[in-house]
Structure formats: C-alpha cells, structure tokens
Design a protein around this motif. Structure first.
Motif, PDB file in Angstrom:
ATOM      1  N   ALA A 136      -2.598  -4.170  -0.016  1.00 24.28           N
ATOM      2  CA  ALA A 136      -3.750  -4.906  -0.561  1.00 24.28           C
ATOM      3  C   ALA A 136      -3.342  -6.369  -0.714  1.00 24.28           C
ATOM      4  CB  ALA A 136      -4.178  -4.318  -1.903  1.00 24.28           C
ATOM      5  N   SER A 137      -3.384  -7.102   0.387  1.00 22.21           N
ATOM      6  CA  SER A 137      -2.883  -8.477   0.388  1.00 22.21           C
ATOM      7  C   SER A 137      -3.736  -9.420  -0.438  1.00 22.21           C
ATOM      8  CB  SER A 137      -2.788  -8.995   1.828  1.00 22.21           C
ATOM      9  OG  SER A 137      -1.843  -8.253   2.568  1.00 22.21           O
TER      10      SER A 137
ATOM     11  N   PHE B 268       0.534  -6.994   6.909  1.00 22.52           N
ATOM     12  CA  PHE B 268      -0.346  -7.354   5.792  1.00 22.52           C
ATOM     13  C   PHE B 268      -1.633  -6.529   5.897  1.00 22.52           C
ATOM     14  CE2 PHE B 268       2.097 -11.051   7.127  1.00 22.52           C
ATOM     15  CZ  PHE B 268       2.654 -11.506   5.940  1.00 22.52           C
ATOM     16  N   GLY B 269      -2.251  -6.246   4.742  1.00 20.05           N
ATOM     17  CA  GLY B 269      -3.510  -5.501   4.725  1.00 20.05           C
ATOM     18  C   GLY B 269      -4.582  -6.257   3.957  1.00 20.05           C
TER      19      GLY B 269
ATOM     20  N   GLU C 221      -3.926  -6.378 -11.742  1.00 16.79           N
ATOM     21  CA  GLU C 221      -2.731  -6.237 -10.927  1.00 16.79           C
ATOM     22  C   GLU C 221      -3.133  -5.934  -9.489  1.00 16.79           C
ATOM     23  OE1 GLU C 221      -1.540  -1.567 -11.473  1.00 16.79           O
ATOM     24  OE2 GLU C 221      -1.228  -2.878 -13.236  1.00 16.79           O
ATOM     25  N   PRO C 222      -2.247  -6.168  -8.520  1.00 19.40           N
ATOM     26  CA  PRO C 222      -2.563  -5.801  -7.139  1.00 19.40           C
ATOM     27  C   PRO C 222      -2.855  -4.304  -7.033  1.00 19.40           C
ATOM     28  CG  PRO C 222      -0.629  -7.231  -7.217  1.00 19.40           C
ATOM     29  CD  PRO C 222      -0.932  -6.834  -8.641  1.00 19.40           C
ATOM     30  N   LEU C 223      -3.887  -3.962  -6.250  1.00 19.10           N
ATOM     31  CA  LEU C 223      -4.189  -2.547  -6.065  1.00 19.10           C
ATOM     32  C   LEU C 223      -3.018  -1.825  -5.405  1.00 19.10           C
ATOM     33  CD1 LEU C 223      -6.208  -0.168  -6.124  1.00 19.10           C
ATOM     34  CD2 LEU C 223      -7.049  -0.967  -3.898  1.00 19.10           C
ATOM     35  N   ALA C 224      -2.314  -2.534  -4.549  1.00 18.35           N
ATOM     36  CA  ALA C 224      -1.173  -1.978  -3.823  1.00 18.35           C
ATOM     37  C   ALA C 224      -0.275  -3.153  -3.432  1.00 18.35           C
ATOM     38  CB  ALA C 224      -1.656  -1.209  -2.594  1.00 18.35           C
ATOM     39  N   PRO C 225       0.896  -2.897  -2.849  1.00 17.76           N
ATOM     40  CA  PRO C 225       1.751  -4.011  -2.412  1.00 17.76           C
ATOM     41  C   PRO C 225       1.008  -4.979  -1.494  1.00 17.76           C
ATOM     42  CG  PRO C 225       2.969  -1.953  -2.321  1.00 17.76           C
ATOM     43  CD  PRO C 225       1.546  -1.584  -2.636  1.00 17.76           C
TER      44      PRO C 225
END
Length: 650
Positions: free
Chosen positions: A152-153, A187-188, A166-170
């Motif tokens: 989750a960029s 990257f996503g 916070e970021p949903l994912a890295p």
C-alpha cells in the motif's frame, strides 16, 4: 504445432466442463500461444466477486479453483525450465457478484475463497474503500492472508483496534525471484481516489513520489527490474508521473507496470525498457506478461523448447523484451496453455476451491430464480436507445413503473423526474433465468434514492443536459468533492477502450422510434440483432469476443474471435414519473413543478446542476424518495414483469 491444428485436435479430444456444475461448456476456438520467457506473470484485476466464473458465457466459464490449478501447473513449468512466474492482483475484488454481496456480512465466503490462490503481489482498489467495513475487512482479512505480498504505497487506514493512522500494508518491498535470481523492487499504488470512507486516507501519487522513503527506494541500483502494480489505469496521469519519476533516476533499469480500474484489456509501451499490462474485468481475463533479457543473479536461458520462446542468448546484451497475452478464462484455454486435459488439469487444491465456491453459492441460494428475461439486454453491446439496451429498459419501463410507487408520488399525485447514472448498471441481462446472483451482477450498489421537492419544471428538465455535457459542472465538483466525471459511467467507458470495436451509432429516426416502441411494449422480438450470442456459429466460424488493439498490435488475445461492437452511453438517463413530456397532446399540461429524484450516489452533481440553473438547495433540504436500492427496484420489477412459471424458465 500450428495454432489452428492445435484447435482442431483439442476440439476432437472431447468436451470438458468448468468446475462449477452450472457453468456452460467452453467452445473450441483457435488459440495463440503464450510467449513464455525468463520472467512470467499472471495478472487478475477488477474481479468484483466473479470467482465462480460466468455461468451464462462459455468464453469465461472458468472459476477461481480452475485458476488455482492453472497457476500450479504454470509454476511447475517455470520450475522445470528454470524460469520464474509471479502472480499479481490489482484490486476491486469485491462488489458485483452474489458470492460477495449476497452474504451477511458481505464477503463472508469471498475472502476465504480468494486466499486459496497463491498471489505474490496484491493491492487494494477503490471498491475496497467506499465503505468503512470493507476497508476494515482488507485490514483484518486480505492483508494478513497475503502477508508481505500486500503493498500500500499511498494508502493509510485508521487502525480499527487503536484508532491510529498507519499504512494499510508495507509501502514497498524488494525480493529476488526463485529460479533466475532477478532482483525486483516493487510498489503497490492506488490512483488519486477521493471517494473513500473517512477511515482511510489516499495520498496523491505525485505527493507520494516526493516522500523521502520513495526517493530513497528508487535510487537503489542493485535491482534488475522495478515493478509497479496498482489499481491505476495504465494510460493515466498517475502512471505517467511514476514512470517519469523513476526513469529520471533509473535511466536504464527495466520497469514493468500492472494496472486496473478501467475494466479493459490493454498494453502500453513507455519506452524500450518499460511496458504496462491491464487485464480486463470480472474474471473474464487472466492477463499474461513475460520479460526476457533481465540480469538476474542466476541469469540463464530457461530450458524451454517452445517454438514461441522469445528468450535467446543475445537478449542479455540487447536488453529486455516484453510480450503479452490476454487469456480467455475458460477450460479450453487453460488446458491448452498448461498442456493438460480434463483428467490431468484439476489439482486437489483447485478442486477443493471449486467445491468451496459451489457450497457458498448453494448456501447463498444464488441460483434461485427471480424472473425470466424474455431476451438479452446489453449495457454497452447495444446502442442507446435501443430495444436491446438495458438502459432503455430501465428508462422506459423499470424506473417509471417502480418510482410511481414512491409514497410522495403514489399518495399525493406528485410529478417527478428521476435520474440515475449509467454506472449504476454494471452488467448485461441474458435471456433466461434472472437469479439471486443476477441481482448483484446487474447492480450491486447500496445507494438509495433521494429527491429535491418542488423544482420548477423548466429548470428540472435541464439537469440531464448539464449531467451529459462537458462543462464547468464537472470541474467544480472535482474541486469541491474530489468526485470525477468518470465515476458516473460504466468503468469500461472511463477512458475509451481498445479491446473491442467502438461502433458509431448512425440510425434513422424511424429506426429509433421502432426500438422505443418495442421496448415500451416489452415485445420479445429484437428489431435488429446487435451481437451474436456466445457460441452462435451459424453466421461466423469464430465466436464473438475480445479483439484487442494495443501498443503491440492486434494479436494479444489468446483466443481468435470475431468482433464485438461496443457503444458509448451517456453519463446519466432520466425518466418522467406521472406525466409524459414527449406526448404532444400533453404539452399544455406539463407540470409547473416536479420533484427531482436521483440515485443518491449522484447527489453532489444534481445539487450543483440545480444551483447553476438558479434553484439553490442544500443537502439538508433533500429527503428520502424511496427506501429501496437500485438492486431492490430491478428485482421487484423483474419478479412482477417476468415471473417464472412454476419456478422455472423456458
């Protein structure tokens, strides 16, 4: 083996059925080979819950279990010949099929079904973010299900456990492929979406690329490939910006993009070392991309003997070579590309996944019949207006019949105009059973209908013109709310499409009136067939389907099809309720005032349009017109207009 010879041999080999027992048997068709190479990808996007496959279309009748089996065979192929295979999914996995929408809570079965596939890289789409509960489902289910494969960029979430943003994912990751040792920086992303619920924050792509972590990441020179995947159209300003930003510091590193969101098959070349793939919608397509000529730490030529193998000893010197294919998701295609047959193709895991789907469909009663459609009604495969247009059916029959029952109209003899965006309809109605599943295929959204009371008719009747024409309305809405014009339309029309033929609508006035008369009387004869049905080979040796034109030409589809016509539709349609403005005899009786009712999703546009027309109202001045969604309205109308006989059709 020549393509057409392989087609004949597979056809002679006998029938093979999709894993879902209700699915139609795929039809033999000429196939193009996959350009297997050093690094290969399978890509899905915008599946929208269609993990049970298409149960009325043979070309797309494979289910998620079939995809699980197919991926296993392709991974085995990669391991055997020393190449690599990665699976990617770029979001919008929910909303649009009973397998997700019919359960309470929504997605009760869908998340477990999706996680059966070993997806290497996965991200969110805008549909996962419209509602707070669906984005929390991503947090609780999909992110942990796919662990470090979920990126989750540019997406944050307020952690539902502690309330912190916070970021949903890295944001990104770097990894090395199994067999070739290719070092990949990935990257996503999500496009610049602003229609999300307030428990998530989407950062603009341009802003994200200025952040320290991103600038540091893209300066890593110990990479062989930069991979950008996301719920982003490949011909978008976001991907153009990402390409230019990365290329400005990595002038010679190959870049692969995978996109989604616009529901089309498309491939774009950015430069000689960068390309992008987008892989359709609704599990119709399994996208395939391959790259050769990458400098992996274990780089070697795969042990492939395929005559279509594009990898050769000179590619490491010449640089990367990209190729693509769009696979029709049916067992005929999947058997061929995996080199398997009906006895060797199903894996234990794949069969178990198909059983999971079948059990979920049974528990949700998705095959229960609501009505029997007398003919096909198309969203984009018929012109509008037309006797076979689902929008004409909605405008001339369903909305007038249903909205006349609204309390304010029914009890107080009020007149109204009701508007809806065409994007509220998502799929076609096929002749035959209209099932519980069909309810969600055609319109899965939960928006209700609201109205502005007592609008002068001379202003109310002009709202549709503002909604369907270019003008400052859309610029102002985008600035005020972040809502874009494309959100009104079916996704396939967001940016135009290259995967089907766009047919100009040039018809005589008498033809148009004939269509309208037919649809009004609900006649079962379509005056002019718009498209041959799948599998109808009376006039064509080829079955109709995707005939994609992209940056590499017109040979991207794995299946050779005859052409499907595609027609653009307006942003919105409207229906008068309680009066007929097109009848000359009624002209003197046009109402002085009407209620302006609308699909709640388009409220911001409608209110601003009325303001432009001199009738300024606030959201608090509106009220509920009908306590029903579009899904409810369609289903109730079908049950009354097309009732089954003894619970069956035909």
């Amino acid at each position: 083996m020549p393509d057409y010879l392989s087609w004949i041999l597979l056809a002679v080999a006998g029938g093979a059925f999709a894993a879902q027992p209700e699915a139609p048997q795929p039809i033999a068709a000429p196939l193009r080979e996959l350009p297997w190479a050093q690094l290969n990808f399978l890509h899905t996007t915008d599946t929208h819950g269609w993990h049970g496959g298409h149960l009325q279309e043979p070309s797309f009748s494979g289910d998620w279990g079939d995809y699980v089996s197919f991926a296993k065979h392709m991974r085995d192929k990669a391991d055997a010949d020393g190449s690599d295979l990665l699976l990617i999914d770029t979001g919008d996995r929910i909303e649009g099929n009973g397998l997700y929408d019919a359960s309470e809570p929504k997605g009760q079965y869908a998340y477990d079904i999706v996680k059966q596939q070993q997806i290497d890289l996965i991200c969110t789409g805008n549909h996962e973010l419209y509602k707070a509960n669906s984005s929390e489902d991503e947090f609780y289910f999909t992110v942990p299900n796919f662990k470090d494969g979920y990126l989750a960029s540019n997406l944050d979430i307020y952690n539902p456990d502690n309330g912190k943003l916070e970021p949903l994912a890295p944001r990104y990751k770097k990894f090395t492929t199994k067999n070739q040792g290719i070092r990949i920086l990935t990257f996503g992303f999500l496009f610049d979406f602003q229609g999300n619920a307030n428990n998530t924050v989407v950062h603009m792509v341009e802003d994200t690329t200025k952040e320290d972590w991103f600038q540091e990441a893209i300066r890593d020179r110990d990479v062989d490939l930069i991979l950008v995947f996301g719920h982003v159209a490949i011909r978008s300003k976001e991907y153009d910006h990402l390409f230019k930003t990365i290329r400005s510091v990595q002038w010679d590193t190959p870049i692969a993009f995978f996109g989604g969101h616009t529901h089309i098959r498309d491939y774009k070349t950015y430069d000689s070392k960068a390309a992008a793939l987008e892989s359709g919608r609704y599990m119709e397509t399994i996208g395939f991309m391959s790259i050769s000529g990458l400098h992996g730490t274990k780089s070697k030529k795969p042990n492939s003997t395929s005559e279509t193998d594009i990898y050769d000893d000179q590619t490491l010197i010449k640089g990367p070579k990209f190729a693509r294919r769009y696979i029709d998701n049916n067992l005929f295609s999947l058997y061929h590309h995996s080199g398997k047959n009906d006895s060797t193709f199903p894996t234990e895991h794949g069969k178990n996944t198909s059983i999971m789907i079948s059990k979920a469909r049974h528990k949700l009663e998705l095959d229960s019949i609501r009505g029997c459609a007398p003919q096909d009604f198309f969203l984009n495969r018929a012109p509008y207006p037309h006797a076979s247009s689902i929008l004409s059916l909605l405008e001339l029959n369903i909305l007038p019949d249903s909205m006349a029952k609204a309390p304010r109209v029914d009890k107080e003899d009020k007149k109204a105009i009701v508007l809806t965006n065409t994007g509220a309809i998502r799929f076609d109605i096929f002749k035959g059973p209209y099932t519980h599943d069909t309810e969600y295929l055609v319109s899965p959204f939960t928006s209700g209908f609201r109205y502005v009371p007592d609008v002068p008719y001379d202003k109310a009747k002009r709202v549709i013109d503002l909604m369907n024409n270019e003008g400052p309305l859309f610029d102002d809405i985008a600035k005020l709310t972040g809502l874009e014009k494309w959100m009104l339309l079916p996704p396939e029309q967001y940016q135009g499409r290259k995967d089907v033929h766009i047919e100009p609508v040039v018809e005589s006035e008498s033809d148009t009136q004939g269509w309208l008369d037919t649809i009004k009387s609900m006649g079962q004869t379509i005056l002019r067939p718009v498209i041959a049905k799948y599998g109808d080979k009376k006039k064509d040796k080829l079955i109709p389907g995707y005939t994609t034109q992209d940056d590499l030409g017109n040979d991207g589809d794995d299946t050779v099809h005859s052409r499907i016509a595609f027609y653009n539709v307006p942003n919105c349609i409207q229906s008068p309720i309680g009066f007929n403005p097109s009848d000359e005899d009624d002209k003197p009786k046009e109402p002085e005032v009407v209620d302006v009712a609308y699909n709640e999703f388009i409220e911001a546009w409608v209110l601003l349009a009325l303001k432009y027309l001199g009738h300024d109202v606030k959201q608090e001045d509106t009220a509920v017109f009908m306590q029903k969604t579009m899904t409810d309205i369609l289903t109730e109308w079908v049950q009354e207009a097309w009732p089954p006989k003894k619970g069956k059709c035909g």
